[in-house]
Design an enzyme around this catalytic site. Structure first.
Site, PDB file in Angstrom:
ATOM      1  N   HIS A 125       0.827  -1.134   0.002  1.00 31.82           N
ATOM      2  CA  HIS A 125       0.165  -0.093   0.221  1.00 31.82           C
ATOM      3  C   HIS A 125       0.932   1.153   0.044  1.00 31.82           C
ATOM      4  CE1 HIS A 125      -3.411  -2.569   1.305  1.00 31.82           C
ATOM      5  NE2 HIS A 125      -2.508  -3.319   1.760  1.00 31.82           N
TER       6      HIS A 125
ATOM      7  N   HIS B 155      -8.134  -8.177  -0.130  1.00 27.68           N
ATOM      8  CA  HIS B 155      -7.550  -8.777   1.127  1.00 27.68           C
ATOM      9  C   HIS B 155      -8.551  -9.981   1.681  1.00 27.68           C
ATOM     10  CE1 HIS B 155      -4.982  -5.474   0.877  1.00 27.68           C
ATOM     11  NE2 HIS B 155      -4.143  -5.790   1.968  1.00 27.68           N
TER      12      HIS B 155
ATOM     13  N   GLU C 114      -7.060 -12.606   5.991  1.00 30.08           N
ATOM     14  CA  GLU C 114      -5.653 -12.122   7.135  1.00 30.08           C
ATOM     15  C   GLU C 114      -6.285 -12.176   8.513  1.00 30.08           C
ATOM     16  OE1 GLU C 114      -5.363  -7.867   6.580  1.00 30.08           O
ATOM     17  OE2 GLU C 114      -3.353  -7.780   7.439  1.00 30.08           O
TER      18      GLU C 114
ATOM     19  N   ASP D 275       3.443  -5.345   2.200  1.00 30.64           N
ATOM     20  CA  ASP D 275       2.310  -4.695   2.687  1.00 30.64           C
ATOM     21  C   ASP D 275       2.311  -3.231   3.033  1.00 30.64           C
ATOM     22  OD1 ASP D 275      -0.449  -4.841   3.176  1.00 30.64           O
ATOM     23  OD2 ASP D 275      -0.186  -6.044   5.190  1.00 30.64           O
TER      24      ASP D 275
END
Ligand code: ADE
Ligand code: ZN
Length: 335
Positions: free
Chosen positions: A20, A197, A200, A278
């Site tokens: 990100h 996503h 997670e 990430d």
């Protein structure tokens, strides 16, 4: 044998397909932007700011992460953030970068969408001119709901050429993929790639919904898929890549210790796992550090080079480019 270059080395070309941009906001830049824009911070000492990055779970991190993003106001800020990440990525051997950006938080803070896209777009154009293959992926904040995601996709229409796909991030539990069925269908009809996503913190059902309701091409994290042998077999059979971020999973306590990381189970099950960072400013390092962390607990070079091959296979690029990266990887690995 010991002379062989380790997978973590910047000399081994890599694709980073789960990161990100907003998570690359290092404390030094955070302070610069806060001062530039007159935004108060709890401290102006980067070391003190970094010391706050101890998280009990995903939501603890998201609270700090979204708080810090208040410093992002102008096209120049977005340019500087993306340029910093792209420089770090190249230093880590990244030759293909597919980077999430989430404009929803900025637009809600009153930043014009055009400023976000101008800044990110300029940094990516510069990196391309310098020879890096890189593209943006629009992420939706799942806890803002499907209507907000759909509205964001509409607002992004004038910038359609600036991104290649869509994804779903932020708070997972309570916001299952099926809620976003229509907006993902709309994105697919517009020729956009799809990732999400899932797994997670959410259970295996979240991963199943990402496949069956959103028709994603790959899954970000997917950790909890290892709890469901049938799902794991399906992911392997259908060659669905799981974009794993080991340091993130330890930092957010999805995994207790790196040696217990589910990536080892995934690889044993024939899953196309990939490795990325990430949010590198928050979890202890960039993609090279993520490979090094797995090396330190015994992941073999073959396993990790396999993950790099998987990331080129999973990347949203054409066959010719894929072939070039895989050949460069082969030369670096054997050379
Ligand atoms: N946004 C940034 N990093 C994230 C993560 N690890 N999970 C969900 N949303 C995110
Ligand atoms: Zn992520």
């Amino acid at each position: 044998m010991s002379a062989l270059t380790p997978a973590s080395s910047s000399a081994i070309p890599k694709a980073e397909i789960h990161m990100h941009l907003e998570g690359a906001l290092e404390s030094e830049l955070l302070v610069v932007l806060a001062k530039r824009n007159g935004i108060p911070l709890p401290s102006y000492d980067p070391e003190v700011l970094d010391a706050r990055y101890r998280f009990g779970e995903l939501q603890d991190f998201l609270d700090v992460y979204f708080g810090n993003l208040a410093v992002m106001r102008t096209a120049e800020d977005f340019h500087d953030l993306a340029a910093l990440y792209l420089r770090r990525a190249r230093e880590n051997g990244v030759v293909r970068a597919e980077s999430f950006f989430n404009p929803m938080v900025h637009v809600r803070a009153g930043v014009p969408l055009a400023a976000v896209m101008e800044g990110y777009g300029a940094a990516f154009a510069d990196a391309r001119r310098d020879g890096l293959s890189c593209d943006l992926i629009l992420d939706f904040t799942r806890d803002l709901g499907a209507e907000a995601a759909d509205d964001m996709l509409t607002q992004m229409a004038p910038f359609r050429d600036a991104f290649i796909g869509v994804g779903l991030d932020s708070t997972e539990v309570g916001y299952p993929p099926m809620l976003f069925r229509e907006v993902f269908a709309r994105a697919a009809a517009d020729g956009l790639h799809r990732t999400c996503h899932a797994g997670e913190e959410g259970d295996p059902e979240y991963v199943r919904q990402a496949l069956d309701d959103l028709h994603v091409e790959r899954i970000d994290h997917g950790l909890r898929a290892v709890e469901d042998p049938e799902l794991l077999r399906r992911l392997a059979d259908e060659h669905v890549p799981l974009n794993v971020c080991p340091l993130s999973n330890v930092a957010l306590r999805a995994v207790d210790r790196i040696e217990q990381h589910p990536v080892f189970t995934m690889l044993d099950a024939g899953i196309a796992a990939t490795i990325s960072s990430d949010d590198p400013a928050y979890f202890g390092g960039h993609i090279g550090a993520n490979f090094a962390a797995l090396e330190a607990v015994g992941a073999s070079r073959d396993q990790l080079i396999g993950c790099i091959e998987n990331s080129f296979e999973a990347a949203f690029i054409d066959a010719a480019e894929r072939g070039r990266h895989l050949e460069a990887l082969r030369v670096a690995v054997t050379g």
